[in-house]
Motif scaffolding. Structure first.
Motif, PDB file in Angstrom:
ATOM      1  N   MET A 123      -7.138 -13.967 -11.633  1.00 19.19           N
ATOM      2  CA  MET A 123      -6.998 -12.862 -10.695  1.00 19.19           C
ATOM      3  C   MET A 123      -8.146 -12.918  -9.688  1.00 19.19           C
ATOM      4  SD  MET A 123      -6.604  -8.753 -11.440  1.00 19.19           S
ATOM      5  CE  MET A 123      -5.412  -9.011 -12.708  1.00 19.19           C
ATOM      6  N   LYS A 124      -7.828 -12.687  -8.434  1.00 21.94           N
ATOM      7  CA  LYS A 124      -8.835 -12.713  -7.374  1.00 21.94           C
ATOM      8  C   LYS A 124      -9.726 -11.469  -7.477  1.00 21.94           C
ATOM      9  CE  LYS A 124      -5.969 -12.899  -3.948  1.00 21.94           C
ATOM     10  NZ  LYS A 124      -5.333 -13.026  -2.635  1.00 21.94           N
ATOM     11  N   PRO A 125     -10.988 -11.583  -7.041  1.00 21.58           N
ATOM     12  CA  PRO A 125     -11.894 -10.430  -7.087  1.00 21.58           C
ATOM     13  C   PRO A 125     -11.356  -9.209  -6.342  1.00 21.58           C
ATOM     14  CG  PRO A 125     -13.126 -12.417  -6.570  1.00 21.58           C
ATOM     15  CD  PRO A 125     -11.668 -12.786  -6.563  1.00 21.58           C
ATOM     16  N   VAL A 126     -10.648  -9.422  -5.234  1.00 23.88           N
ATOM     17  CA  VAL A 126     -10.120  -8.290  -4.473  1.00 23.88           C
ATOM     18  C   VAL A 126      -9.042  -7.564  -5.279  1.00 23.88           C
ATOM     19  CG1 VAL A 126      -8.369  -9.538  -3.148  1.00 23.88           C
ATOM     20  CG2 VAL A 126      -9.443  -7.531  -2.167  1.00 23.88           C
ATOM     21  N   ASP A 127      -8.237  -8.311  -6.040  1.00 24.27           N
ATOM     22  CA  ASP A 127      -7.221  -7.683  -6.893  1.00 24.27           C
ATOM     23  C   ASP A 127      -7.885  -6.852  -7.989  1.00 24.27           C
ATOM     24  OD1 ASP A 127      -5.020  -8.816  -5.526  1.00 24.27           O
ATOM     25  OD2 ASP A 127      -5.264 -10.685  -6.653  1.00 24.27           O
ATOM     26  N   THR A 128      -8.919  -7.397  -8.584  1.00 23.77           N
ATOM     27  CA  THR A 128      -9.664  -6.685  -9.616  1.00 23.77           C
ATOM     28  C   THR A 128     -10.263  -5.404  -9.047  1.00 23.77           C
ATOM     29  OG1 THR A 128     -10.180  -8.777 -10.698  1.00 23.77           O
ATOM     30  CG2 THR A 128     -11.556  -6.883 -11.281  1.00 23.77           C
ATOM     31  N   TYR A 129     -10.791  -5.485  -7.831  1.00 26.53           N
ATOM     32  CA  TYR A 129     -11.365  -4.307  -7.183  1.00 26.53           C
ATOM     33  C   TYR A 129     -10.327  -3.186  -7.090  1.00 26.53           C
ATOM     34  CZ  TYR A 129     -13.127  -1.243  -3.520  1.00 26.53           C
ATOM     35  OH  TYR A 129     -13.513  -0.136  -2.804  1.00 26.53           O
ATOM     36  N   PHE A 130      -9.154  -3.505  -6.588  1.00 30.37           N
ATOM     37  CA  PHE A 130      -8.108  -2.488  -6.431  1.00 30.37           C
ATOM     38  C   PHE A 130      -7.681  -1.912  -7.786  1.00 30.37           C
ATOM     39  CE2 PHE A 130      -7.115  -4.723  -2.318  1.00 30.37           C
ATOM     40  CZ  PHE A 130      -7.538  -3.677  -1.514  1.00 30.37           C
ATOM     41  N   LEU A 131      -7.502  -2.780  -8.774  1.00 28.63           N
ATOM     42  CA  LEU A 131      -7.032  -2.325 -10.077  1.00 28.63           C
ATOM     43  C   LEU A 131      -8.077  -1.492 -10.824  1.00 28.63           C
ATOM     44  CD1 LEU A 131      -5.042  -5.478 -11.190  1.00 28.63           C
ATOM     45  CD2 LEU A 131      -4.161  -3.330 -10.250  1.00 28.63           C
ATOM     46  N   ASN A 132      -9.346  -1.637 -10.462  1.00 26.23           N
ATOM     47  CA  ASN A 132     -10.409  -0.863 -11.103  1.00 26.23           C
ATOM     48  C   ASN A 132     -10.625   0.507 -10.466  1.00 26.23           C
ATOM     49  OD1 ASN A 132     -11.006  -2.715 -13.103  1.00 26.23           O
ATOM     50  ND2 ASN A 132     -12.509  -3.795 -11.856  1.00 26.23           N
ATOM     51  N   GLN A 133      -9.917   0.805  -9.393  1.00 29.27           N
ATOM     52  CA  GLN A 133     -10.065   2.106  -8.738  1.00 29.27           C
ATOM     53  C   GLN A 133      -9.304   3.182  -9.511  1.00 29.27           C
ATOM     54  OE1 GLN A 133     -12.251   2.432  -6.254  1.00 29.27           O
ATOM     55  NE2 GLN A 133     -12.533   0.231  -6.495  1.00 29.27           N
ATOM     56  N   THR A 134      -9.822   4.388  -9.482  1.00 30.97           N
ATOM     57  CA  THR A 134      -9.135   5.509 -10.112  1.00 30.97           C
ATOM     58  C   THR A 134      -8.113   6.080  -9.124  1.00 30.97           C
ATOM     59  OG1 THR A 134     -10.827   7.067  -9.343  1.00 30.97           O
ATOM     60  CG2 THR A 134     -11.139   6.104 -11.533  1.00 30.97           C
ATOM     61  N   GLU A 135      -7.187   6.838  -9.657  1.00 32.58           N
ATOM     62  CA  GLU A 135      -6.216   7.502  -8.792  1.00 32.58           C
ATOM     63  C   GLU A 135      -6.852   8.728  -8.156  1.00 32.58           C
ATOM     64  OE1 GLU A 135      -3.456   6.474  -7.713  1.00 32.58           O
ATOM     65  OE2 GLU A 135      -3.078   4.841  -9.070  1.00 32.58           O
ATOM     66  N   PRO A 136      -6.494   9.107  -6.964  1.00 32.20           N
ATOM     67  CA  PRO A 136      -5.431   8.572  -6.115  1.00 32.20           C
ATOM     68  C   PRO A 136      -5.876   7.385  -5.273  1.00 32.20           C
ATOM     69  CG  PRO A 136      -6.388  10.449  -5.014  1.00 32.20           C
ATOM     70  CD  PRO A 136      -7.102  10.300  -6.349  1.00 32.20           C
ATOM     71  N   TYR A 137      -7.167   6.992  -5.395  1.00 32.04           N
ATOM     72  CA  TYR A 137      -7.706   5.936  -4.534  1.00 32.04           C
ATOM     73  C   TYR A 137      -6.969   4.611  -4.701  1.00 32.04           C
ATOM     74  CZ  TYR A 137     -11.393   9.409  -4.505  1.00 32.04           C
ATOM     75  OH  TYR A 137     -12.075  10.587  -4.410  1.00 32.04           O
ATOM     76  N   GLN A 138      -6.624   4.266  -5.949  1.00 35.47           N
ATOM     77  CA  GLN A 138      -5.937   2.998  -6.177  1.00 35.47           C
ATOM     78  C   GLN A 138      -4.611   2.941  -5.420  1.00 35.47           C
ATOM     79  OE1 GLN A 138      -3.870   1.991  -9.952  1.00 35.47           O
ATOM     80  NE2 GLN A 138      -5.425   0.365 -10.083  1.00 35.47           N
TER      81      GLN A 138
END
Length: 125
Positions: free
Chosen positions: A1-16
C-alpha cells in the motif's frame, strides 16, 4: 500500500470520507495530476509543480483543501479563503461532504490547472 493510501485510511471520520471524495474528484477531473505524499500529507502536482494539498490543521475541525496559487483564483472563486494569513495559498474548508459544491470545485480545478500550466513555478511569493 502506498503511503498516501495509508494516510487516508488512518484518518477518522468525517475527515476520511471527505478526503477520499476530494481525492477522487481531483483524480477523475485532472487525469494528468500526479499524487504524491510529502511532509506527511497528500499533494497533487501537474508538470512537477504543486497545485493542491490536503491537510487537517491542528486544532481545526475541517479538511483544508489548499490551492498553492489560490491568490490568483480567489476573485473568481470566492469559496477560497485565506486561512492563517498565508501569502499565496487559499483554501476551501470542508467540515462535511455537503460543504463541497461539486460543480464549482470541478471548475476551480480546471482553472487552477490552466494557471499552473502557464506558470514557471508553483510558489511565486
Amino acid at each position: 500500500m502506498k503511503p498516501v493510501d495509508t494516510y487516508f485510511l488512518n484518518q477518522t471520520e468525517p475527515y476520511q470520507s471527505i478526503m477520499l471524495y476530494v481525492r477522487s474528484v481531483i483524480l477523475n477531473t485532472l487525469p494528468e495530476v500526479e499524487e504524491k505524499y510529502s511532509y506527511r500529507i497528500p499533494f497533487y502536482n501537474i508538470s512537477k509543480k504543486t497545485m493542491i494539498y490536503l491537510n487537517i490543521l491542528k486544532g481545526k475541525d475541517y479538511v483544508d483543501v489548499a490551492f498553492v496559487q489560490g491568490i490568483l483564483l480567489e476573485k473568481q472563486f470566492p469559496m477560497l479563503k485565506n486561512d492563517n494569513n498565508r501569502k499565496q495559498v487559499r483554501s476551501i474548508r470542508l467540515k462535511t461532504l455537503e460543504d463541497l459544491d461539486h460543480e464549482n470545485f470541478v471548475a476551480l480545478l480546471h482553472e487552477a490547472s490552466n494557471i499552473l500550466c502557464k506558470s514557471k513555478k508553483a510558489w511565486f511569493i
